[in-house]
Write a protein that holds these residues in place. Sequence first.
Motif, mmCIF file in Angstrom:
data_model
loop_
_atom_site.group_PDB
_atom_site.id
_atom_site.type_symbol
_atom_site.label_atom_id
_atom_site.label_comp_id
_atom_site.label_asym_id
_atom_site.label_seq_id
_atom_site.Cartn_x
_atom_site.Cartn_y
_atom_site.Cartn_z
ATOM 1 N N ILE A 44 0.849 -1.201 0.000
ATOM 2 C CA ILE A 44 0.000 0.000 0.000
ATOM 3 C C ILE A 44 0.882 1.248 0.000
ATOM 4 O O ILE A 44 0.597 2.219 -0.696
ATOM 5 C CB ILE A 44 -0.936 0.011 1.232
ATOM 6 N N ILE A 48 0.730 4.310 -2.757
ATOM 7 C CA ILE A 48 0.462 5.699 -2.394
ATOM 8 C C ILE A 48 1.655 6.592 -2.735
ATOM 9 O O ILE A 48 1.491 7.673 -3.293
ATOM 10 C CB ILE A 48 0.095 5.811 -0.908
ATOM 11 N N GLY A 52 1.668 10.968 -1.472
ATOM 12 C CA GLY A 52 0.550 10.584 -2.318
ATOM 13 C C GLY A 52 0.753 10.845 -3.798
ATOM 14 O O GLY A 52 -0.205 10.851 -4.564
ATOM 15 N N ILE A 55 -0.346 7.690 -6.241
ATOM 16 C CA ILE A 55 -1.790 7.475 -6.345
ATOM 17 C C ILE A 55 -2.448 8.626 -7.096
ATOM 18 O O ILE A 55 -3.386 8.429 -7.867
ATOM 19 C CB ILE A 55 -2.434 7.210 -4.965
ATOM 20 N N LYS A 56 -1.950 9.850 -6.919
ATOM 21 C CA LYS A 56 -2.480 10.990 -7.675
ATOM 22 C C LYS A 56 -2.205 10.816 -9.164
ATOM 23 O O LYS A 56 -3.054 11.126 -10.001
ATOM 24 C CB LYS A 56 -1.864 12.300 -7.174
ATOM 25 N N GLN A 74 -10.490 3.492 -4.011
ATOM 26 C CA GLN A 74 -10.288 3.312 -2.569
ATOM 27 C C GLN A 74 -9.206 2.282 -2.326
ATOM 28 O O GLN A 74 -9.097 1.303 -3.056
ATOM 29 C CB GLN A 74 -11.566 2.832 -1.893
ATOM 30 N N ILE A 75 -8.436 2.500 -1.288
ATOM 31 C CA ILE A 75 -7.372 1.558 -0.924
ATOM 32 C C ILE A 75 -7.732 0.921 0.404
ATOM 33 O O ILE A 75 -7.982 1.606 1.395
ATOM 34 C CB ILE A 75 -6.012 2.266 -0.842
ATOM 35 N N GLU A 77 -6.653 -2.051 3.349
ATOM 36 C CA GLU A 77 -5.535 -2.856 3.849
ATOM 37 C C GLU A 77 -6.006 -4.239 4.197
ATOM 38 O O GLU A 77 -7.092 -4.472 4.548
ATOM 39 C CB GLU A 77 -4.917 -2.196 5.070
#
Length: 77
Positions: A44, A48, A52, A55-56, A74-75, A77
């Motif tokens: 994760i 990200i 961030g 992910i952006k 959505q991420i 875990e």
Amino acid sequence: MTDIKEAAEYIIKAVVSDSDEVQVSSRLENELTILEVSAPPEIIGQIIGKEGKIIKSIRTLLNLAFPEIRYLLQIKE
């Protein structure tokens, strides 16, 4: 790639070191496609990126490739 789920999965698996651990699922709610990314915490962090940024960038690519689709990435875990 024919749909946004396949595109997201392809991009995310290209970014991480262990792509076997990553799973992307999608569902449709009120004309909004919800993409859920499941992976262990260390992966994760790779998705990200620092502040961030990765992910952006993934969201930007998906917006450019699928401008007509409303989605939420959505991420989990």
